[in-house]
Design an enzyme around this catalytic site. Sequence first.
Site, PDB file in Angstrom:
ATOM      1  N   LEU C 230       3.001 -50.636   8.715  1.00 17.44           N
ATOM      2  CA  LEU C 230       3.508 -51.187   7.456  1.00 17.44           C
ATOM      3  C   LEU C 230       3.493 -50.168   6.309  1.00 17.44           C
ATOM      4  O   LEU C 230       2.447 -49.589   6.001  1.00 17.44           O
ATOM      5  CB  LEU C 230       2.667 -52.414   7.062  1.00 17.44           C
ATOM      6  CG  LEU C 230       3.126 -53.135   5.774  1.00 17.44           C
ATOM      7  CD1 LEU C 230       4.486 -53.766   5.948  1.00 17.44           C
ATOM      8  CD2 LEU C 230       2.090 -54.155   5.332  1.00 17.44           C
ATOM      9  N   ASP C 231       4.641 -49.966   5.675  1.00 13.02           N
ATOM     10  CA  ASP C 231       4.769 -49.105   4.485  1.00 13.02           C
ATOM     11  C   ASP C 231       4.294 -47.678   4.733  1.00 13.02           C
ATOM     12  O   ASP C 231       3.863 -46.983   3.806  1.00 13.02           O
ATOM     13  CB  ASP C 231       4.001 -49.702   3.290  1.00 13.02           C
ATOM     14  CG  ASP C 231       4.549 -51.048   2.863  1.00 13.02           C
ATOM     15  OD1 ASP C 231       5.746 -51.300   3.117  1.00 13.02           O
ATOM     16  OD2 ASP C 231       3.795 -51.858   2.306  1.00 13.02           O
TER      17      ASP C 231
END
EC number: 3.5.1.10
Lengths: 287, 287, 287, 287
Positions: C230-231
């Site tokens: 994530l990210d």
Amino acid sequence: MKPTAILLLHCPDKQGIITEVTKFITDNKGNIVYLDQYVDREDGIFFMRIEWELDGFIIPREKLEEYIQTLYASRYNMTFNLYFNDKRPRMAIFVSKMSHCLYDLLARYKAGEWDVDIPFIISNHEDLRYIAEQFDIPYYVWQIKKDHSNKAEVEKAEMELLKKENINFIVLARYMQIISDDMIKSYPNHIINIHHSFLPAFIGAKPYHQAWQRGVKIIGATSHYVTSELDAGPIIEQDVVRITHKDNPESLVLKGRDLEKIVLSRAVTKHIERKILTYHNKTIIFS
Amino acid sequence: MKPTAILLLHCPDKQGIITEVTKFITDNKGNIVYLDQYVDREDGIFFMRIEWELDGFIIPREKLEEYIQTLYASRYNMTFNLYFNDKRPRMAIFVSKMSHCLYDLLARYKAGEWDVDIPFIISNHEDLRYIAEQFDIPYYVWQIKKDHSNKAEVEKAEMELLKKENINFIVLARYMQIISDDMIKSYPNHIINIHHSFLPAFIGAKPYHQAWQRGVKIIGATSHYVTSELDAGPIIEQDVVRITHKDNPESLVLKGRDLEKIVLSRAVTKHIERKILTYHNKTIIFS
Amino acid sequence: MKPTAILLLHCPDKQGIITEVTKFITDNKGNIVYLDQYVDREDGIFFMRIEWELDGFIIPREKLEEYIQTLYASRYNMTFNLYFNDKRPRMAIFVSKMSHCLYDLLARYKAGEWDVDIPFIISNHEDLRYIAEQFDIPYYVWQIKKDHSNKAEVEKAEMELLKKENINFIVLARYMQIISDDMIKSYPNHIINIHHSFLPAFIGAKPYHQAWQRGVKIIGATSHYVTSELDAGPIIEQDVVRITHKDNPESLVLKGRDLEKIVLSRAVTKHIERKILTYHNKTIIFS
Amino acid sequence: MKPTAILLLHCPDKQGIITEVTKFITDNKGNIVYLDQYVDREDGIFFMRIEWELDGFIIPREKLEEYIQTLYASRYNMTFNLYFNDKRPRMAIFVSKMSHCLYDLLARYKAGEWDVDIPFIISNHEDLRYIAEQFDIPYYVWQIKKDHSNKAEVEKAEMELLKKENINFIVLARYMQIISDDMIKSYPNHIINIHHSFLPAFIGAKPYHQAWQRGVKIIGATSHYVTSELDAGPIIEQDVVRITHKDNPESLVLKGRDLEKIVLSRAVTKHIERKILTYHNKTIIFS
């Protein structure tokens, strides 16, 4: 750091230039460590900076300029400059009364940030001699009279010193005098000035005062090579800072100081690294 | 959101103004939710923006202007404007052929970002009618002839529409026509323009081309109120973006678009929030 | 615009690569219009983007990939991608409820700023259908349940549509769902996300709220390729804006919107221009 | 410059505070030259900085604190600090081996940019003694052992010196040691650090290396007050600079230096001007 040769060139754009130049270096056992090029499509001009290691390179460094001239420069109508990374450029600093840019330059010099020699500082005032003494650098003062009656004489003396000390380029660190055409011609695109505005806005005197009067919301600083037209030479670097209606000319001067010293030092860095090409009053800045 | 009154004022600076104004509001049971002030020490002028909730405020809103006039404005030689946050300003948009600013304004409007009404769009070209239709907003075209022979007539028609629709302020979203003095006088400091340069650099036509020719390293955009002098009105907002020697006039136009729309919209936001005071061709922008 | 071939490659650094590749193009009568390269000295990797005109080029375009593979790719252990500038990439947009990025993307598309096709928009909500209708673009809604029980099924349907429509890359324009590994594997480094923080600060949910709680003085936005973490994918573009103590989470959301849309669109521009190479979870962005 | 009193306060927000405080000053013949306030609506806290001239002010300065305490502080549950602009704060500098921040601080000091005294510099290394000598400032070295076995002893000696010299606040100019809780408690929100990243990204050691590994496109620097949690104190100032894939950890260190020194000096300026209020691990920075 291994010794390298740095070639900066420009010429009319033509197919095959990159191939030829890189082949020349590779064939002669040079290891290319940097290549950047740019083509101005409008004018059809090719610009390149190429750097290669000299260890094992077949052509001796003292013959290199001649070979490039013979093999490429004449054929391609090239203008070129050849440098060696182990030959430190010699830089002179000119100052007047403000200390911030001078301190910034000398702090970098002292910290070894730049591969450069600074043999002396020239000023038209005694004010900053104490800084030269802090850093053990000779400080020469030639005061220019208000009527400029001794300006030619002063510049003559300065030119002699510049020549004697083999100065390669000059940094005007808030030097509040106009440089004469003679000196500019001796150092074409080798005199770096910092102007305390976002050029071409606010040319000339008191730019912060002009900015405040116009009510701009952002102020800037511009470093450029000096040409015979005031504040109109090729721009090397600019930066800006946001201001508000609460600022006055005095606070702009303070905020501007930080801009000026950073912008000037970035320009000097690029110049020392031989990453600037000038053409038609503009700069190509290789990254 | 509770209803509030917003008072924008300026007057010669004098001890006790803040005390008196805040006391007036507090004594009359107004709850102050915003206060910002600024004193121009050079000219001795006091500027203030103050906002308070109207629920429970003793003075009825229709009498408020009169009270302020009587109690303070005459005594302190004040210039003031009174607004109510629940009275949405009415904004007209003028465009020519470029869509980026118009889309940006309408996207914000549609998303409810602004407390504003946009009853129509005026243009001198048919080109952007499709956008007006996408957003269901009336689109009026008055073409101005190249020799400007019908300009007075066109502006008369536009002024009638502006008046009929009770327009409070005008946004020139890359409207490529010069506004006549008559219209400017009807909307003093209420016509917001976006100029595609870092003013005062590159006034007038083709600023990106001018910037490219000068070889600047940063380009900008400036939003300002329109005055009778071209590109010389009070600056509301500016911003910049870094460019390199690789950019050409076409790429500057593209990079500039993003600047233009953001800078214009920031200026419009401040205007809608009644956070701008103008004085002596400058703006005070409250934060 | 003349048709060109664009070659993006990386391989272990070795003397002579530039010479060979440029010679190959020049020898076959290709006119090089763009060349940029970069050497990662740490890892000894050579990266290049080279573009040349196809008019008069001897090798037919349908054979080009094969020739490059045979002549260079195997010999130099190259990873490469070949594109043609006249083959418009096909881009899908995924949205949720916020309109600012979608409007910005579509306004550019409509203005012809990008050489791209956008055959449809996918969403998990009905909210933005009106925008798709304004721009006459098909809008598909697959609602993902809160418990994610139908997520696999939804993604299967989406994948079918992406495949059927020959989508080349996906733009997540504030799409508030996590993309599954399966979809990421089908579009490696071809799904562009915009995260509303200056990554790696404030990963995950509510970054503006996190930023406000930490009391930062600058907020940012980051566009990156989506990876399974994530990210944490390769960053394409970032930008920032200054804030003050007067800001609250709501005003940060508003200020952030402008950042998000500009940063996302800059990343999409670079992707469409095939100026991005990814390597070891980083991007090389040619200028 | 005329002598002024500066009052920094915060308290639960309540109607009438501004009126009362400004009335108190005006009634006692004080001329207000600065007023800025801010209300945190979330927590209902009122913050103010007010400054007035002492010439002609009725209450003698040695009684002022007592009067404010009696009249307002207890009634409004205020926390306040009272300063006089003609009482120069005394600042200590802590350094390790890097010179850029130290030079920047001392150049400003020497140029008279700050109304401050710098009676000495403390270091854990001899390296920068030459700079202290250039500026004629005492330089104390207490080396902290790698196993920290003498850390308590060293800090005791440092604390004695700080006390003896009546130091008001401390600037850590790239001082590479963690300050113990005891010293922090003696100088709550009065120890200013510069961290070479855009906090909260890249906390702890080698932030430039971390930034390079993550592949960010922008790096930053953060100045904050030191608290017992590492790199987590109230942020005073941040700034950033754009980087590219061509940068490596070494070039980031160089680019970062300019950020660090400017950001640190801006924070020190605000502190010296008494324009910072801290609350709940955040700063209110008056402009």
